[in-house]
Design an enzyme around this catalytic site. Structure first.
Site, PDB file in Angstrom:
ATOM      1  N   LYS A   1      46.643   3.323  65.874  1.00  0.00           N
ATOM      2  CA  LYS A   1      47.747   2.371  65.974  1.00  0.00           C
ATOM      3  C   LYS A   1      47.605   1.486  67.214  1.00  0.00           C
ATOM      4  O   LYS A   1      47.706   0.273  67.135  1.00  0.00           O
ATOM      5  CB  LYS A   1      49.109   3.095  66.066  1.00  0.00           C
ATOM      6  CG  LYS A   1      49.426   3.970  64.867  1.00  0.00           C
ATOM      7  CD  LYS A   1      50.803   4.597  64.992  1.00  0.00           C
ATOM      8  CE  LYS A   1      50.955   5.552  66.167  1.00  0.00           C
ATOM      9  NZ  LYS A   1      50.089   6.747  66.115  1.00  0.00           N
TER      10      LYS A   1
ATOM     11  N   ARG B   1      59.667   6.240  64.486  1.00  0.00           N
ATOM     12  CA  ARG B   1      58.945   7.470  64.205  1.00  0.00           C
ATOM     13  C   ARG B   1      59.807   8.458  63.435  1.00  0.00           C
ATOM     14  O   ARG B   1      59.343   9.539  63.109  1.00  0.00           O
ATOM     15  CB  ARG B   1      58.572   8.096  65.538  1.00  0.00           C
ATOM     16  CG  ARG B   1      57.096   8.315  65.709  1.00  0.00           C
ATOM     17  CD  ARG B   1      56.945   8.947  67.069  1.00  0.00           C
ATOM     18  NE  ARG B   1      55.622   9.366  67.327  1.00  0.00           N
ATOM     19  CZ  ARG B   1      54.708   8.628  67.953  1.00  0.00           C
ATOM     20  NH1 ARG B   1      54.976   7.420  68.334  1.00  0.00           N
ATOM     21  NH2 ARG B   1      53.518   9.135  68.182  1.00  0.00           N
TER      22      ARG B   1
ATOM     23  N   ARG C   1      38.752  11.680  72.554  1.00  0.00           N
ATOM     24  CA  ARG C   1      39.380  10.557  73.274  1.00  0.00           C
ATOM     25  C   ARG C   1      39.480  10.862  74.766  1.00  0.00           C
ATOM     26  O   ARG C   1      39.764  11.965  75.176  1.00  0.00           O
ATOM     27  CB  ARG C   1      40.778  10.307  72.709  1.00  0.00           C
ATOM     28  CG  ARG C   1      41.460   9.186  73.465  1.00  0.00           C
ATOM     29  CD  ARG C   1      42.585   8.584  72.715  1.00  0.00           C
ATOM     30  NE  ARG C   1      43.623   9.540  72.383  1.00  0.00           N
ATOM     31  CZ  ARG C   1      44.726   9.187  71.753  1.00  0.00           C
ATOM     32  NH1 ARG C   1      44.907   7.941  71.369  1.00  0.00           N
ATOM     33  NH2 ARG C   1      45.638  10.094  71.494  1.00  0.00           N
TER      34      ARG C   1
ATOM     35  N   ARG D   1      43.903  13.694  77.737  1.00  0.00           N
ATOM     36  CA  ARG D   1      45.358  13.753  77.931  1.00  0.00           C
ATOM     37  C   ARG D   1      45.904  15.117  77.540  1.00  0.00           C
ATOM     38  O   ARG D   1      45.421  15.721  76.595  1.00  0.00           O
ATOM     39  CB  ARG D   1      46.042  12.705  77.031  1.00  0.00           C
ATOM     40  CG  ARG D   1      46.106  11.338  77.630  1.00  0.00           C
ATOM     41  CD  ARG D   1      46.480  10.238  76.648  1.00  0.00           C
ATOM     42  NE  ARG D   1      47.357  10.602  75.535  1.00  0.00           N
ATOM     43  CZ  ARG D   1      47.689   9.741  74.565  1.00  0.00           C
ATOM     44  NH1 ARG D   1      47.244   8.506  74.579  1.00  0.00           N
ATOM     45  NH2 ARG D   1      48.469  10.117  73.580  1.00  0.00           N
TER      46      ARG D   1
ATOM     47  N   ARG E   1      51.541  17.860  67.008  1.00  0.00           N
ATOM     48  CA  ARG E   1      51.875  16.445  66.784  1.00  0.00           C
ATOM     49  C   ARG E   1      51.694  16.078  65.312  1.00  0.00           C
ATOM     50  O   ARG E   1      52.469  15.310  64.752  1.00  0.00           O
ATOM     51  CB  ARG E   1      50.988  15.545  67.659  1.00  0.00           C
ATOM     52  CG  ARG E   1      51.427  15.527  69.110  1.00  0.00           C
ATOM     53  CD  ARG E   1      50.330  15.011  70.014  1.00  0.00           C
ATOM     54  NE  ARG E   1      50.135  13.577  69.954  1.00  0.00           N
ATOM     55  CZ  ARG E   1      49.083  12.961  70.469  1.00  0.00           C
ATOM     56  NH1 ARG E   1      48.142  13.660  71.068  1.00  0.00           N
ATOM     57  NH2 ARG E   1      48.974  11.656  70.392  1.00  0.00           N
TER      58      ARG E   1
HETATM   59  P1  AP5 Z   1      44.430   5.129  69.231  1.00  0.00           P
HETATM   60  O1  AP5 Z   1      44.335   3.675  68.945  1.00  0.00           O
HETATM   61  O2  AP5 Z   1      44.709   5.567  70.622  1.00  0.00           O
HETATM   62  O3  AP5 Z   1      45.440   5.819  68.206  1.00  0.00           O
HETATM   63  P2  AP5 Z   1      47.009   5.905  68.218  1.00  0.00           P
HETATM   64  O4  AP5 Z   1      47.402   5.961  66.783  1.00  0.00           O
HETATM   65  O5  AP5 Z   1      47.605   4.858  69.065  1.00  0.00           O
HETATM   66  O6  AP5 Z   1      47.136   7.350  68.864  1.00  0.00           O
HETATM   67  P3  AP5 Z   1      48.140   7.888  69.946  1.00  0.00           P
HETATM   68  O7  AP5 Z   1      47.586   9.183  70.425  1.00  0.00           O
HETATM   69  O8  AP5 Z   1      48.495   6.869  70.943  1.00  0.00           O
HETATM   70  O9  AP5 Z   1      49.302   8.135  68.987  1.00  0.00           O
HETATM   71  P4  AP5 Z   1      50.530   8.905  69.164  1.00  0.00           P
HETATM   72  O10 AP5 Z   1      51.262   8.283  68.050  1.00  0.00           O
HETATM   73  O11 AP5 Z   1      50.463  10.369  69.084  1.00  0.00           O
HETATM   74  O12 AP5 Z   1      50.944   8.624  70.668  1.00  0.00           O
HETATM   75  P5  AP5 Z   1      52.017   7.696  71.303  1.00  0.00           P
HETATM   76  O13 AP5 Z   1      51.470   7.198  72.567  1.00  0.00           O
HETATM   77  O14 AP5 Z   1      52.553   6.728  70.311  1.00  0.00           O
HETATM   78  O15 AP5 Z   1      43.090   5.796  68.715  1.00  0.00           O
HETATM   79  C1  AP5 Z   1      42.857   7.177  68.821  1.00  0.00           C
HETATM   80  C2  AP5 Z   1      41.389   7.456  69.109  1.00  0.00           C
HETATM   81  O16 AP5 Z   1      40.607   7.115  67.997  1.00  0.00           O
HETATM   82  C3  AP5 Z   1      40.834   6.650  70.273  1.00  0.00           C
HETATM   83  O17 AP5 Z   1      39.889   7.419  70.953  1.00  0.00           O
HETATM   84  C4  AP5 Z   1      40.183   5.465  69.582  1.00  0.00           C
HETATM   85  O18 AP5 Z   1      39.178   4.912  70.351  1.00  0.00           O
HETATM   86  C5  AP5 Z   1      39.676   6.076  68.312  1.00  0.00           C
HETATM   87  N1  AP5 Z   1      39.707   5.154  67.187  1.00  0.00           N
HETATM   88  C6  AP5 Z   1      40.651   4.228  66.881  1.00  0.00           C
HETATM   89  N2  AP5 Z   1      40.344   3.586  65.723  1.00  0.00           N
HETATM   90  C7  AP5 Z   1      39.197   4.151  65.270  1.00  0.00           C
HETATM   91  C8  AP5 Z   1      38.376   3.953  64.119  1.00  0.00           C
HETATM   92  N3  AP5 Z   1      38.688   3.039  63.172  1.00  0.00           N
HETATM   93  N4  AP5 Z   1      37.279   4.720  63.993  1.00  0.00           N
HETATM   94  C9  AP5 Z   1      36.950   5.648  64.923  1.00  0.00           C
HETATM   95  N5  AP5 Z   1      37.682   5.892  66.039  1.00  0.00           N
HETATM   96  C10 AP5 Z   1      38.780   5.156  66.206  1.00  0.00           C
HETATM   97  O19 AP5 Z   1      53.184   8.740  71.617  1.00  0.00           O
HETATM   98  C11 AP5 Z   1      52.992   9.795  72.535  1.00  0.00           C
HETATM   99  C12 AP5 Z   1      54.208  10.682  72.551  1.00  0.00           C
HETATM  100  O20 AP5 Z   1      55.362   9.917  72.997  1.00  0.00           O
HETATM  101  C13 AP5 Z   1      54.640  11.239  71.190  1.00  0.00           C
HETATM  102  O21 AP5 Z   1      53.950  12.420  70.879  1.00  0.00           O
HETATM  103  C14 AP5 Z   1      56.144  11.457  71.424  1.00  0.00           C
HETATM  104  O22 AP5 Z   1      56.377  12.629  72.143  1.00  0.00           O
HETATM  105  C15 AP5 Z   1      56.539  10.282  72.305  1.00  0.00           C
HETATM  106  N6  AP5 Z   1      57.022   9.130  71.509  1.00  0.00           N
HETATM  107  C16 AP5 Z   1      56.413   7.911  71.397  1.00  0.00           C
HETATM  108  N7  AP5 Z   1      57.111   7.102  70.583  1.00  0.00           N
HETATM  109  C17 AP5 Z   1      58.179   7.824  70.159  1.00  0.00           C
HETATM  110  C18 AP5 Z   1      59.255   7.565  69.274  1.00  0.00           C
HETATM  111  N8  AP5 Z   1      59.365   6.380  68.646  1.00  0.00           N
HETATM  112  N9  AP5 Z   1      60.174   8.536  69.069  1.00  0.00           N
HETATM  113  C19 AP5 Z   1      60.077   9.739  69.688  1.00  0.00           C
HETATM  114  N10 AP5 Z   1      59.081  10.071  70.526  1.00  0.00           N
HETATM  115  C20 AP5 Z   1      58.134   9.119  70.758  1.00  0.00           C
HETATM  116 MG    MG Z   2      48.787   4.908  70.816  1.00  0.00          MG
END
Ligand code: AP5
Ligand code: MG
Length: 213
Positions: free
Chosen positions: A13, A88, A127, A160, A171
């Site tokens: 994402k 989410r 990652r 992380r 997750r």
């Molecule tokens: P990346 O682009 O980082 O993926 P992502 O979907 O953004 O993953 P996140 O870990 O950021 O998602 P998340 O939803 O768990 O975390 P968030 O920060 O939103 O890519 C992932 C990896 O894959 C990277 O190494 C990348 O290089 C690689 N990659 C990407 N595309 C690729 C491809 N096509 N092929 C191969 N490799 C690829 O949230 C963190 C925490 O915050 C949550 O767990 C929760 O506790 C809290 N939180 C955030 N938002 C909310 C909400 N709305 N409500 C409640 N809690 C929330």
């Molecule tokens: Mg992200």
């Protein structure tokens, strides 16, 4: 243009949202990144969010919604934005929906970046993140120029806490229970589009730009 990027943790994402933001010149709004910045700066919000994030749980809706609505009310969001990691939960989506409709507005498109759980587990373990500037890498797919060091700011890269295996499985469980229902929610609104997130990231982006035009 108001865009939502849906997908499991690690689906890509953030990777896609950054590219969309650049191409379409709209802000990239990630609730996860907002929480992480607050944790880094030791704010009260950061301390509260960390309790949930370290367990792989969601931060409570009340807190998350307030942060998101404050952010999208800023002037730079006037012409649209790309939301990454929000909504989410169904209640978050409902608040966003009703807030926008009060202004005669709506989400234009929700893009589901579809990646099976097996691929997710591999990606997260590889990652590496820079806690200083937020850049992310992957030991196989996007290695930094110098092992363990951020290309952008020269700080050390880390696995992380929330990418550790036990937290990743939690997750994913939370994703399936609370976030996956949003796929039906946006499908019912006629704005859902799905792309194959297992493809190369440039190919995923090409599929997204084909949708966005
Ligand atoms: P990346 O682009 O980082 O993926 P992502 O979907 O953004 O993953 P996140 O870990 O950021 O998602 P998340 O939803 O768990 O975390 P968030 O920060 O939103 O890519 C992932 C990896 O894959 C990277 O190494 C990348 O290089 C690689 N990659 C990407 N595309 C690729 C491809 N096509 N092929 C191969 N490799 C690829 O949230 C963190 C925490 O915050 C949550 O767990 C929760 O506790 C809290 N939180 C955030 N938002 C909310 C909400 N709305 N409500 C409640 N809690 C929330
Ligand atoms: Mg992200």
């Amino acid at each position: 243009m108001k865009i939502i990027i849906l997908g499991a943790p690690g689906a890509g994402k953030g990777t896609q949202a950054k590219m969309i933001a650049e191409k379409y010149q709209i802000p990239h709004v990630s609730t996860g990144d907002i929480f992480k910045a607050n944790i880094k700066n030791g704010t009260e919000l950061g301390m509260e969010a960390k309790k949930y994030m370290d367990q792989g749980a969601l931060v409570p809706d009340e807190l998350t919604v307030k942060i998101l609505l404050d952010r999208v009310a800023k002037p730079d969001c006037e012409n649209g934005y790309v939301l990454d990691g929000f909504p989410r939960t169904i209640p978050q989506a409902e608040v966003l929906d009703s807030t926008l409709s009060e202004m005669g507005d709506a989400i234009d498109v929700a893009i589901n970046v579809d990646v099976p759980d097996e691929n997710i587990v591999k990606r997260m373990g590889g990652r590496r993140a820079c806690l200083s500037c937020g850049a992310t890498y992957h030991i196989e797919h996007i290695p930094p120029r110098k092992e363990g060091i951020c290309d952008v700011c020269g700080q050390p890269l880390v696995l992380r806490d929330d990418d550790k295996p036990k937290t990743v499985s939690n997750r994913l469980k939370v994703y399936h229970e609370q976030t996956q229902p949003l796929i039906d929610f946006y499908h019912a609104k006629g704005v859902l589009r799905t792309v194959d997130g297992t493809a190369d990231m440039q190919d995923v982006f090409a599929a997204i730009t084909a949708i966005l035009g």
